[in-house]
Design a protein around this motif. Structure first.
Motif, mmCIF file in Angstrom:
data_model
loop_
_atom_site.group_PDB
_atom_site.id
_atom_site.type_symbol
_atom_site.label_atom_id
_atom_site.label_comp_id
_atom_site.label_asym_id
_atom_site.label_seq_id
_atom_site.Cartn_x
_atom_site.Cartn_y
_atom_site.Cartn_z
ATOM 1 N N ALA A 61 15.276 0.911 7.102
ATOM 2 C CA ALA A 61 13.930 0.602 6.597
ATOM 3 C C ALA A 61 12.850 1.089 7.556
ATOM 4 N N CYS A 62 13.135 1.107 8.841
ATOM 5 C CA CYS A 62 12.125 1.533 9.816
ATOM 6 C C CYS A 62 11.802 3.015 9.718
ATOM 7 N N GLN A 63 12.649 3.777 9.052
ATOM 8 C CA GLN A 63 12.447 5.219 8.945
ATOM 9 C C GLN A 63 11.843 5.633 7.601
ATOM 10 N N LEU A 64 11.521 4.664 6.757
ATOM 11 C CA LEU A 64 11.043 4.963 5.403
ATOM 12 C C LEU A 64 9.583 4.576 5.230
ATOM 13 N N TRP A 65 8.803 5.495 4.693
ATOM 14 C CA TRP A 65 7.403 5.247 4.335
ATOM 15 C C TRP A 65 7.346 5.347 2.819
ATOM 16 N N LEU A 66 7.156 4.208 2.152
ATOM 17 C CA LEU A 66 7.302 4.112 0.700
ATOM 18 C C LEU A 66 6.069 4.607 -0.041
ATOM 19 N N THR A 67 6.315 5.424 -1.040
ATOM 20 C CA THR A 67 5.245 5.934 -1.895
ATOM 21 C C THR A 67 5.495 5.611 -3.364
ATOM 22 N N HIS A 68 6.667 5.062 -3.677
ATOM 23 C CA HIS A 68 7.034 4.715 -5.049
ATOM 24 C C HIS A 68 7.727 3.350 -5.057
ATOM 25 N N GLN A 95 0.834 -1.196 0.000
ATOM 26 C CA GLN A 95 0.000 0.000 0.000
ATOM 27 C C GLN A 95 0.873 1.252 0.000
ATOM 28 N N ASP A 96 0.342 2.339 -0.526
ATOM 29 C CA ASP A 96 1.042 3.613 -0.482
ATOM 30 C C ASP A 96 1.298 3.997 0.980
ATOM 31 N N ARG A 97 2.448 4.595 1.254
ATOM 32 C CA ARG A 97 2.881 5.016 2.585
ATOM 33 C C ARG A 97 3.116 3.810 3.499
ATOM 34 N N THR A 98 3.703 2.753 2.942
ATOM 35 C CA THR A 98 4.006 1.542 3.695
ATOM 36 C C THR A 98 5.392 1.629 4.308
ATOM 37 N N ASN A 99 5.514 1.125 5.525
ATOM 38 C CA ASN A 99 6.794 0.972 6.194
ATOM 39 C C ASN A 99 7.071 -0.530 6.262
ATOM 40 N N LEU A 100 8.220 -0.965 5.734
ATOM 41 C CA LEU A 100 8.520 -2.395 5.651
ATOM 42 C C LEU A 100 8.701 -3.050 7.015
ATOM 43 N N VAL A 101 9.222 -2.328 7.989
ATOM 44 C CA VAL A 101 9.394 -2.898 9.323
ATOM 45 C C VAL A 101 8.027 -3.109 9.985
ATOM 46 N N ARG A 125 5.244 -3.689 8.422
ATOM 47 C CA ARG A 125 4.648 -4.849 7.735
ATOM 48 C C ARG A 125 5.265 -6.153 8.224
ATOM 49 N N ALA A 126 6.597 -6.180 8.336
ATOM 50 C CA ALA A 126 7.253 -7.401 8.799
ATOM 51 C C ALA A 126 6.803 -7.749 10.219
ATOM 52 N N GLY A 127 6.590 -6.728 11.035
ATOM 53 C CA GLY A 127 6.151 -6.947 12.411
ATOM 54 C C GLY A 127 4.774 -7.579 12.511
ATOM 55 N N ILE A 128 3.936 -7.362 11.515
ATOM 56 C CA ILE A 128 2.604 -7.984 11.509
ATOM 57 C C ILE A 128 2.564 -9.165 10.538
ATOM 58 N N ARG A 129 3.757 -9.678 10.223
ATOM 59 C CA ARG A 129 3.944 -10.889 9.426
ATOM 60 C C ARG A 129 3.420 -10.783 7.996
ATOM 61 N N LYS A 130 3.664 -9.622 7.411
ATOM 62 C CA LYS A 130 3.386 -9.424 5.994
ATOM 63 C C LYS A 130 4.697 -9.117 5.300
ATOM 64 N N PHE A 131 4.721 -9.210 3.981
ATOM 65 C CA PHE A 131 5.946 -8.941 3.234
ATOM 66 C C PHE A 131 6.627 -7.694 3.758
ATOM 67 N N PRO A 132 7.925 -7.708 4.020
ATOM 68 C CA PRO A 132 8.937 -8.711 3.697
ATOM 69 C C PRO A 132 9.224 -9.734 4.793
ATOM 70 N N PHE A 133 8.293 -9.948 5.728
ATOM 71 C CA PHE A 133 8.457 -10.995 6.734
ATOM 72 C C PHE A 133 8.572 -12.334 6.042
ATOM 73 N N PRO A 134 9.428 -13.243 6.441
ATOM 74 C CA PRO A 134 10.389 -13.206 7.541
ATOM 75 C C PRO A 134 11.798 -12.799 7.093
ATOM 76 N N HIS A 135 11.928 -12.243 5.921
ATOM 77 C CA HIS A 135 13.247 -12.009 5.335
ATOM 78 C C HIS A 135 13.952 -10.758 5.859
ATOM 79 N N LEU A 136 13.216 -9.717 6.176
ATOM 80 C CA LEU A 136 13.818 -8.469 6.642
ATOM 81 C C LEU A 136 14.313 -8.612 8.076
ATOM 82 N N SER A 137 15.590 -8.306 8.295
ATOM 83 C CA SER A 137 16.116 -8.257 9.668
ATOM 84 C C SER A 137 15.745 -6.907 10.269
ATOM 85 N N TYR A 138 15.195 -6.929 11.466
ATOM 86 C CA TYR A 138 14.829 -5.692 12.155
ATOM 87 C C TYR A 138 14.727 -6.001 13.640
ATOM 88 N N SER A 139 14.632 -4.962 14.444
ATOM 89 C CA SER A 139 14.488 -5.174 15.873
ATOM 90 C C SER A 139 13.625 -4.088 16.498
#
Length: 101
Positions: A82-89, A18-24, A26-40
């Protein structure tokens, strides 16, 4: 909807988000890029979500103070938190275990 391509461990993962998505987030709620993205922490403190931006950097905001503090000179090589980015493109990222700050 932005398309995100994520490379890790010699594998490539792709999905639309979705527009304005943060990958961390999403990964935290087990959506792409889970389980591949390393984060804490998800707050820009640990640096575990550091990724190199391959494509789409021109659509990202300037690095914030958290990224500058955690990544330092690595920003010039294309690294972002990645935790600081909200993707629009569309964007493409690479993350390897050695990327964590």
């Amino acid at each position: 909807m932005p398309t995100v391509i994520f490379h890790k461990g010699g594998q490539t993962y792709r999905d639309e988000v979705q527009d304005r998505t943060n990958l961390v987030v999403r990964a935290g709620i087990r959506k792409f890029p889970f389980p591949h993205l390393s984060y804490s922490c998800g707050m820009g403190k640990c640096g575990k979500c550091a990724c190199r931006v391959v494509k789409g950097a021109e659509h990202l905001p300037e690095p914030n103070w958290k990224e500058r503090k955690r990544l330092g000179d690595r920003i010039a090589s294309g690294y972002r938190l990645a935790c600081q980015l909200w993707l629009t493109h569309d964007a493409e990222f690479v993350q390897d275990e050695s990327d964590a700050a």
